[in-house]
Write a protein that holds these residues in place. Structure first.
Motif, PDB file in Angstrom:
ATOM      1  N   LYS A  18       0.885  -1.221  -0.193  1.00  0.00           N
ATOM      2  CA  LYS A  18      -0.391   0.221   0.270  1.00  0.00           C
ATOM      3  C   LYS A  18       0.845   1.205   0.028  1.00  0.00           C
ATOM      4  O   LYS A  18       1.797   1.211   0.650  1.00  0.00           O
ATOM      5  N   LEU A  19       0.644   1.660  -0.982  1.00  0.00           N
ATOM      6  CA  LEU A  19       1.732   3.727  -1.118  1.00  0.00           C
ATOM      7  C   LEU A  19       0.359   4.892  -0.907  1.00  0.00           C
ATOM      8  O   LEU A  19      -0.663   4.399  -1.299  1.00  0.00           O
ATOM      9  N   ASN A  20       0.266   5.406   0.311  1.00  0.00           N
ATOM     10  CA  ASN A  20       0.055   6.324  -0.090  1.00  0.00           C
ATOM     11  C   ASN A  20       0.677   7.761  -1.069  1.00  0.00           C
ATOM     12  O   ASN A  20       1.873   8.002  -1.019  1.00  0.00           O
ATOM     13  N   PHE A  21      -0.042   8.497  -1.350  1.00  0.00           N
ATOM     14  CA  PHE A  21       0.653   9.239  -2.772  1.00  0.00           C
ATOM     15  C   PHE A  21       1.164  10.291  -2.062  1.00  0.00           C
ATOM     16  O   PHE A  21       1.628  10.902  -2.565  1.00  0.00           O
ATOM     17  N   ASP A  22       0.799  10.925  -0.912  1.00  0.00           N
ATOM     18  CA  ASP A  22       1.822  11.709  -0.205  1.00  0.00           C
ATOM     19  C   ASP A  22       2.782  11.310   0.256  1.00  0.00           C
ATOM     20  O   ASP A  22       3.789  12.218   0.181  1.00  0.00           O
ATOM     21  N   ASP A  23       2.740  10.392   0.183  1.00  0.00           N
ATOM     22  CA  ASP A  23       4.565   9.927   0.588  1.00  0.00           C
ATOM     23  C   ASP A  23       5.733  10.194  -0.877  1.00  0.00           C
ATOM     24  O   ASP A  23       6.337   9.356  -0.439  1.00  0.00           O
ATOM     25  N   ILE A  24       4.636   9.886  -1.682  1.00  0.00           N
ATOM     26  CA  ILE A  24       5.363   9.243  -3.016  1.00  0.00           C
ATOM     27  C   ILE A  24       6.829  11.053  -3.646  1.00  0.00           C
ATOM     28  O   ILE A  24       5.455  11.968  -3.322  1.00  0.00           O
ATOM     29  N   LEU A  25       7.517  10.695  -3.591  1.00  0.00           N
ATOM     30  CA  LEU A  25       8.370  11.719  -4.189  1.00  0.00           C
ATOM     31  C   LEU A  25       8.326  11.807  -5.537  1.00  0.00           C
ATOM     32  O   LEU A  25       7.911  13.156  -5.441  1.00  0.00           O
ATOM     33  N   PHE A  26       8.952  11.078  -5.994  1.00  0.00           N
ATOM     34  CA  PHE A  26       9.221  11.025  -7.334  1.00  0.00           C
ATOM     35  C   PHE A  26       9.004   9.104  -8.407  1.00  0.00           C
ATOM     36  O   PHE A  26       9.239   8.537  -7.337  1.00  0.00           O
ATOM     37  N   ILE A  27       8.696   9.877  -9.343  1.00  0.00           N
ATOM     38  CA  ILE A  27       8.565   8.556  -9.879  1.00  0.00           C
ATOM     39  C   ILE A  27       9.589   8.553 -11.161  1.00  0.00           C
ATOM     40  O   ILE A  27      10.156   9.142 -12.310  1.00  0.00           O
ATOM     41  N   GLU A  35      10.935   3.108 -11.204  1.00  0.00           N
ATOM     42  CA  GLU A  35      11.372   3.836  -9.520  1.00  0.00           C
ATOM     43  C   GLU A  35      10.478   4.256  -8.598  1.00  0.00           C
ATOM     44  O   GLU A  35      10.505   5.539  -9.295  1.00  0.00           O
ATOM     45  N   ILE A  36      10.333   3.921  -7.905  1.00  0.00           N
ATOM     46  CA  ILE A  36       9.033   4.750  -7.233  1.00  0.00           C
ATOM     47  C   ILE A  36       9.598   5.292  -5.687  1.00  0.00           C
ATOM     48  O   ILE A  36       9.886   4.457  -5.198  1.00  0.00           O
ATOM     49  N   PHE A  37      10.023   6.542  -5.415  1.00  0.00           N
ATOM     50  CA  PHE A  37      10.847   6.906  -4.615  1.00  0.00           C
ATOM     51  C   PHE A  37       9.918   7.667  -3.075  1.00  0.00           C
ATOM     52  O   PHE A  37       9.066   8.073  -3.814  1.00  0.00           O
ATOM     53  N   VAL A  38      10.008   6.633  -2.138  1.00  0.00           N
ATOM     54  CA  VAL A  38       8.776   7.605  -1.264  1.00  0.00           C
ATOM     55  C   VAL A  38       9.671   7.714  -0.500  1.00  0.00           C
ATOM     56  O   VAL A  38      10.864   7.818   0.200  1.00  0.00           O
ATOM     57  N   ARG A  39       8.525   8.140   0.938  1.00  0.00           N
ATOM     58  CA  ARG A  39       9.437   8.820   2.584  1.00  0.00           C
ATOM     59  C   ARG A  39      11.165   8.094   2.770  1.00  0.00           C
ATOM     60  O   ARG A  39       9.775   6.223   2.462  1.00  0.00           O
ATOM     61  N   ASN A  40      11.384   8.505   4.208  1.00  0.00           N
ATOM     62  CA  ASN A  40      11.853   7.082   4.607  1.00  0.00           C
ATOM     63  C   ASN A  40      13.451   6.500   3.377  1.00  0.00           C
ATOM     64  O   ASN A  40      13.651   5.673   3.876  1.00  0.00           O
ATOM     65  N   ASN A  41      13.171   6.796   2.512  1.00  0.00           N
ATOM     66  CA  ASN A  41      14.605   6.854   2.033  1.00  0.00           C
ATOM     67  C   ASN A  41      14.379   5.131   1.000  1.00  0.00           C
ATOM     68  O   ASN A  41      15.153   4.309   0.557  1.00  0.00           O
ATOM     69  N   LYS A  42      13.046   5.380   0.613  1.00  0.00           N
ATOM     70  CA  LYS A  42      12.337   3.680   0.457  1.00  0.00           C
ATOM     71  C   LYS A  42      12.053   3.807  -1.523  1.00  0.00           C
ATOM     72  O   LYS A  42      11.863   5.010  -1.170  1.00  0.00           O
ATOM     73  N   LYS A  43      12.509   2.504  -1.773  1.00  0.00           N
ATOM     74  CA  LYS A  43      11.785   2.638  -3.532  1.00  0.00           C
ATOM     75  C   LYS A  43      11.449   1.784  -3.639  1.00  0.00           C
ATOM     76  O   LYS A  43      12.155   0.403  -3.297  1.00  0.00           O
TER      77      LYS A  43
END
Length: 109
Positions: A18-27, A35-43
């Motif tokens: 599950k991905l919250n749109f607000d947590d997505i930094l960029f794609i 590659e979906i880059f999200v908060r907390n340095n995860k991708k």
């Protein structure tokens, strides 16, 4: 359920995440994958093209380059031809600059 969906699920590593749109930094596009880059340095790596993805994302997501979609909610600042999101520096292509500028103009106070 409200019309505004604020999350999605993506299939990656044989799991549905599950991905919250607000947590997505960029794609970032990688051919048939993104590659979906999200908060907390995860991708996450996801089997989908940027073109398919941009149509399904909420309006705060904007394509700024042939290989990048950014979440405008998470942009910290714009400098020259780059968007800064956390420690990431994303190039804005000339062809997308006008569109980005008009979008940002609407958001100005």
């Amino acid at each position: 359920m409200t019309n505004k969906q604020d999350f999605t699920f993506i299939k990656t590593d044989k799991k549905l995440i599950k991905l919250n749109f607000d947590d997505i930094l960029f794609i970032k596009g990688l051919g048939n994958y993104v590659e979906i880059f999200v908060r907390n340095n995860k991708k996450y790596i996801y089997y989908k093209t940027l073109k398919d993805l941009i149509d399904k994302l909420p309006e705060e997501f904007m394509r700024v380059h042939n290989s990048n979609i950014v979440n405008l909610k998470n942009v910290e600042y714009l400098e020259d031809n780059h968007l800064i999101i956390g420690k990431h520096k994303i190039t804005v292509a000339k062809s997308y600059k006008d569109c980005l500028s008009s979008c940002i103009d609407k958001l100005l106070l």
